[in-house]
Write a protein that holds these residues in place. Structure first.
Motif, PDB file in Angstrom:
ATOM      1  N   ARG A  75       0.829  -1.207   0.000  1.00 52.04           N
ATOM      2  CA  ARG A  75       0.000   0.000   0.000  1.00 52.04           C
ATOM      3  C   ARG A  75       0.863   1.256   0.000  1.00 52.04           C
ATOM      4  O   ARG A  75       0.929   1.976   0.984  1.00 52.04           O
ATOM      5  CB  ARG A  75      -0.926  -0.019   1.204  1.00 52.04           C
ATOM      6  CG  ARG A  75      -1.952  -1.138   1.162  1.00 52.04           C
ATOM      7  CD  ARG A  75      -2.973  -0.988   2.277  1.00 52.04           C
ATOM      8  NE  ARG A  75      -3.861  -2.132   2.323  1.00 52.04           N
ATOM      9  CZ  ARG A  75      -4.882  -2.230   3.177  1.00 52.04           C
ATOM     10  NH1 ARG A  75      -5.112  -1.250   4.029  1.00 52.04           N
ATOM     11  NH2 ARG A  75      -5.654  -3.297   3.176  1.00 52.04           N
ATOM     12  N   LYS A  76       1.537   1.503  -1.107  1.00 50.27           N
ATOM     13  CA  LYS A  76       2.337   2.715  -1.217  1.00 50.27           C
ATOM     14  C   LYS A  76       1.507   3.824  -1.839  1.00 50.27           C
ATOM     15  O   LYS A  76       0.465   3.580  -2.457  1.00 50.27           O
ATOM     16  CB  LYS A  76       3.590   2.457  -2.036  1.00 50.27           C
ATOM     17  CG  LYS A  76       3.351   1.857  -3.409  1.00 50.27           C
ATOM     18  CD  LYS A  76       4.681   1.480  -4.040  1.00 50.27           C
ATOM     19  CE  LYS A  76       4.451   0.720  -5.344  1.00 50.27           C
ATOM     20  NZ  LYS A  76       5.715   0.269  -5.948  1.00 50.27           N
ATOM     21  N   SER A  77       1.959   5.065  -1.678  1.00 47.75           N
ATOM     22  CA  SER A  77       1.245   6.227  -2.199  1.00 47.75           C
ATOM     23  C   SER A  77       0.960   6.074  -3.685  1.00 47.75           C
ATOM     24  O   SER A  77       1.781   5.532  -4.431  1.00 47.75           O
ATOM     25  CB  SER A  77       2.091   7.486  -1.962  1.00 47.75           C
ATOM     26  OG  SER A  77       1.660   8.552  -2.776  1.00 47.75           O
ATOM     27  N   PRO A  78      -0.214   6.528  -4.172  1.00 50.76           N
ATOM     28  CA  PRO A  78      -0.537   6.421  -5.598  1.00 50.76           C
ATOM     29  C   PRO A  78       0.508   7.030  -6.521  1.00 50.76           C
ATOM     30  O   PRO A  78       0.692   6.579  -7.645  1.00 50.76           O
ATOM     31  CB  PRO A  78      -1.883   7.157  -5.697  1.00 50.76           C
ATOM     32  CG  PRO A  78      -2.486   7.037  -4.356  1.00 50.76           C
ATOM     33  CD  PRO A  78      -1.326   7.098  -3.399  1.00 50.76           C
ATOM     34  N   THR A  79       1.199   8.069  -6.044  1.00 44.78           N
ATOM     35  CA  THR A  79       2.156   8.772  -6.907  1.00 44.78           C
ATOM     36  C   THR A  79       3.605   8.481  -6.516  1.00 44.78           C
ATOM     37  O   THR A  79       4.511   9.218  -6.917  1.00 44.78           O
ATOM     38  CB  THR A  79       1.904  10.289  -6.853  1.00 44.78           C
ATOM     39  OG1 THR A  79       2.070  10.750  -5.495  1.00 44.78           O
ATOM     40  CG2 THR A  79       0.503  10.621  -7.319  1.00 44.78           C
ATOM     41  N   ALA A  80       3.820   7.403  -5.768  1.00 43.27           N
ATOM     42  CA  ALA A  80       5.149   7.135  -5.209  1.00 43.27           C
ATOM     43  C   ALA A  80       6.228   7.003  -6.275  1.00 43.27           C
ATOM     44  O   ALA A  80       7.354   7.442  -6.085  1.00 43.27           O
ATOM     45  CB  ALA A  80       5.115   5.877  -4.354  1.00 43.27           C
ATOM     46  N   VAL A  81       5.896   6.400  -7.430  1.00 38.75           N
ATOM     47  CA  VAL A  81       6.922   6.158  -8.448  1.00 38.75           C
ATOM     48  C   VAL A  81       6.884   7.185  -9.575  1.00 38.75           C
ATOM     49  O   VAL A  81       7.632   7.078 -10.544  1.00 38.75           O
ATOM     50  CB  VAL A  81       6.783   4.741  -9.059  1.00 38.75           C
ATOM     51  CG1 VAL A  81       6.852   3.688  -7.981  1.00 38.75           C
ATOM     52  CG2 VAL A  81       5.487   4.612  -9.854  1.00 38.75           C
ATOM     53  N   TYR A 107      -4.806   4.044  -6.673  1.00 37.36           N
ATOM     54  CA  TYR A 107      -5.705   4.366  -5.557  1.00 37.36           C
ATOM     55  C   TYR A 107      -6.202   3.079  -4.894  1.00 37.36           C
ATOM     56  O   TYR A 107      -6.179   2.945  -3.661  1.00 37.36           O
ATOM     57  CB  TYR A 107      -6.893   5.192  -6.048  1.00 37.36           C
ATOM     58  CG  TYR A 107      -8.063   5.180  -5.094  1.00 37.36           C
ATOM     59  CD1 TYR A 107      -8.093   6.013  -3.978  1.00 37.36           C
ATOM     60  CD2 TYR A 107      -9.135   4.292  -5.290  1.00 37.36           C
ATOM     61  CE1 TYR A 107      -9.155   5.972  -3.078  1.00 37.36           C
ATOM     62  CE2 TYR A 107     -10.201   4.254  -4.401  1.00 37.36           C
ATOM     63  CZ  TYR A 107     -10.207   5.096  -3.301  1.00 37.36           C
ATOM     64  OH  TYR A 107     -11.257   5.046  -2.416  1.00 37.36           O
ATOM     65  N   ALA A 108      -6.662   2.121  -5.716  1.00 35.38           N
ATOM     66  CA  ALA A 108      -7.189   0.869  -5.163  1.00 35.38           C
ATOM     67  C   ALA A 108      -6.109   0.122  -4.386  1.00 35.38           C
ATOM     68  O   ALA A 108      -6.376  -0.446  -3.312  1.00 35.38           O
ATOM     69  CB  ALA A 108      -7.738  -0.005  -6.290  1.00 35.38           C
ATOM     70  N   ARG A 127      -5.420   2.085  -0.968  1.00 29.94           N
ATOM     71  CA  ARG A 127      -6.447   1.941   0.059  1.00 29.94           C
ATOM     72  C   ARG A 127      -6.767   0.478   0.389  1.00 29.94           C
ATOM     73  O   ARG A 127      -7.460   0.208   1.361  1.00 29.94           O
ATOM     74  CB  ARG A 127      -7.740   2.649  -0.399  1.00 29.94           C
ATOM     75  CG  ARG A 127      -7.615   4.156  -0.596  1.00 29.94           C
ATOM     76  CD  ARG A 127      -7.224   4.865   0.704  1.00 29.94           C
ATOM     77  NE  ARG A 127      -8.144   4.587   1.787  1.00 29.94           N
ATOM     78  CZ  ARG A 127      -9.293   5.256   1.995  1.00 29.94           C
ATOM     79  NH1 ARG A 127      -9.629   6.253   1.198  1.00 29.94           N
ATOM     80  NH2 ARG A 127     -10.064   4.936   2.997  1.00 29.94           N
ATOM     81  N   GLY A 128      -6.303  -0.449  -0.445  1.00 28.77           N
ATOM     82  CA  GLY A 128      -6.655  -1.844  -0.235  1.00 28.77           C
ATOM     83  C   GLY A 128      -8.103  -2.133  -0.584  1.00 28.77           C
ATOM     84  O   GLY A 128      -8.713  -3.064  -0.034  1.00 28.77           O
ATOM     85  N   PHE A 129      -8.665  -1.353  -1.494  1.00 32.64           N
ATOM     86  CA  PHE A 129     -10.071  -1.470  -1.891  1.00 32.64           C
ATOM     87  C   PHE A 129     -10.202  -2.132  -3.277  1.00 32.64           C
ATOM     88  O   PHE A 129      -9.242  -2.220  -4.038  1.00 32.64           O
ATOM     89  CB  PHE A 129     -10.717  -0.087  -1.969  1.00 32.64           C
ATOM     90  CG  PHE A 129     -10.900   0.616  -0.647  1.00 32.64           C
ATOM     91  CD1 PHE A 129     -10.768  -0.061   0.557  1.00 32.64           C
ATOM     92  CD2 PHE A 129     -11.209   1.973  -0.608  1.00 32.64           C
ATOM     93  CE1 PHE A 129     -10.941   0.583   1.767  1.00 32.64           C
ATOM     94  CE2 PHE A 129     -11.376   2.634   0.598  1.00 32.64           C
ATOM     95  CZ  PHE A 129     -11.233   1.939   1.785  1.00 32.64           C
ATOM     96  N   LEU A 130     -11.422  -2.579  -3.572  1.00 34.38           N
ATOM     97  CA  LEU A 130     -11.848  -3.001  -4.909  1.00 34.38           C
ATOM     98  C   LEU A 130     -10.946  -4.077  -5.515  1.00 34.38           C
ATOM     99  O   LEU A 130     -10.379  -3.906  -6.588  1.00 34.38           O
ATOM    100  CB  LEU A 130     -11.908  -1.786  -5.849  1.00 34.38           C
ATOM    101  CG  LEU A 130     -12.714  -0.582  -5.359  1.00 34.38           C
ATOM    102  CD1 LEU A 130     -12.564   0.576  -6.342  1.00 34.38           C
ATOM    103  CD2 LEU A 130     -14.182  -0.941  -5.180  1.00 34.38           C
ATOM    104  N   PRO A 131     -10.808  -5.236  -4.864  1.00 36.18           N
ATOM    105  CA  PRO A 131      -9.890  -6.267  -5.368  1.00 36.18           C
ATOM    106  C   PRO A 131     -10.246  -6.820  -6.742  1.00 36.18           C
ATOM    107  O   PRO A 131      -9.344  -7.120  -7.539  1.00 36.18           O
ATOM    108  CB  PRO A 131      -9.963  -7.359  -4.293  1.00 36.18           C
ATOM    109  CG  PRO A 131     -11.263  -7.114  -3.586  1.00 36.18           C
ATOM    110  CD  PRO A 131     -11.457  -5.635  -3.609  1.00 36.18           C
ATOM    111  N   ALA A 132     -11.532  -6.982  -7.044  1.00 37.94           N
ATOM    112  CA  ALA A 132     -11.894  -7.502  -8.363  1.00 37.94           C
ATOM    113  C   ALA A 132     -11.630  -6.457  -9.444  1.00 37.94           C
ATOM    114  O   ALA A 132     -11.183  -6.795 -10.545  1.00 37.94           O
ATOM    115  CB  ALA A 132     -13.362  -7.928  -8.385  1.00 37.94           C
TER     116      ALA A 132
END
Length: 334
Positions: A4-10, A221-222, A225-230
């Motif tokens: 769960r790294k920041s969306p813009t980390a890379v 984002y998903a 946050r660890g959301f929306l696995p499918a």
């Protein structure tokens, strides 16, 4: 799911080198295993072969190995995440960004066949596979909008109609242009200049910039946050499919310019048209709830375009560089 790294980390790290194990994981992982694949690695994989550009038969063989069944996805946890864990601002931003892809998949599914007419036999194999991919992606989004977002409709077109109100000019402009370009190719399927104009808009801008940007924003984002696995699984598998599409499209543009260097003018003029239309604005898209700033989205758009052109050896005219620096992807107009 992945770390769960920041969306813009890379975003500011620049190009990365994928290990052989990472490449093997991306290319060979089953649909179930895709949940644990890092979307940033898959986007890097899109660029991996742009300098060498696999031939169309190689891309077709990859397609045969990487096909996946959209009906194997279970959206039950996504429903919980969407309705109980995500905020209203997060849902609104997410659907405003994702809806362009929802409609884009369906439009390409019905318009790409005209590009096949004037193609080589090897390229036709690749395009036929891509059309099947686009149909699968259309069903993926239909399921997500029905089962998770809760849109109603008796058929696929009805759900598309229900999500259209979220589609911004960022997508309406290029796809509206693509409809005219597809008709031009239909009427003159062996006109290489018409084909290059279509290819620039579709393969370079729509797939190479818009699609990968939507993937990066929503999937990071998903993951964060660890959301929306499918959704993460299906859309990351979609990104793997898009690697073949972008590589095949950029191979076509590279070969067209090498065969006739004046084709660079068609590429440049098409990009000028697309970027000039970015000034049309009806509403603002808010990316902040998904972990992005305005400047980070601008940087993402610029990187996606420049990396692909640099990798295949196509330069941008100075005035296009200036237009690109002024682009406003955080606005609905692009």
């Amino acid at each position: 799911m992945t770390e769960r790294k920041s969306p813009t980390a890379v975003l500011r790290e620049g190009p990365r080198t994928l290990t052989e194990d990472q490449v093997r994981e991306i290319e060979e992982t089953s649909l179930e295993g895709v949940l644990h694949v890092d979307i940033d690695d898959v986007i890097e994989y899109v660029h991996k072969d742009l300098k060498s550009l696999p031939d169309y038969t190689t891309l077709y063989r990859r397609y045969l190995k990487q096909r996946w069944d959209v009906y194997d996805l279970d959206f039950s946890q996504d429903v919980v995440d969407w309705t109980e864990k995500m905020t209203e601002a997060e849902r609104e931003s997410f659907i405003a960004i994702a809806s362009g892809f929802h409609h884009g998949e369906r439009q390409v599914e019905i318009e790409l066949p005209v590009f096949m007419i004037g193609a080589s036999e090897e390229e036709k194999l690749h395009i036929a596979a891509q059309i099947e991919d686009e149909a699968r992606h259309t069903v993926f989004f239909d399921r997500f909008y029905r089962e998770v977002v809760g849109l109603r409709g008796d058929d696929i077109m009805a759900v598309l109609d229900a999500s259209f109100s979220w589609v911004s000019e960022t997508f309406v402009g290029p796809f509206g242009l693509l409809a005219y370009q597809a008709d031009e190719v239909r009427r003159n399927p062996y006109d290489e200049r018409a084909r290059v104009r279509y290819g620039t808009n579709y393969f370079l801008w729509i797939e190479g910039v818009l699609a990968l940007s939507v993937m990066k924003v929503t999937l990071s984002y998903a993951r964060w946050r660890g959301f929306l696995p499918a959704y993460y699984t299906g859309f990351t598998a979609t990104c793997r499919d898009e690697s073949r599409h972008v590589q095949g499209g950029m191979r076509y543009l590279q070969q067209a310019v090498r065969k006739d260097p004046t084709m660079i003018n068609e590429i440049h003029n098409t990009l000028r048209t697309i970027l000039a239309s970015s000034g049309v604005v009806s509403r603002r898209i808010y990316y902040e709830p998904l972990g992005w700033t305005d400047e980070e989205v601008r940087l993402l758009f610029r990187q996606q375009l420049r990396r692909k052109l640099n990798d295949v050896g196509i330069d941008l005219a100075p005035d296009i560089e200036d237009m690109l620096n002024r682009v406003q992807p955080v606005l609905a107009g692009g």
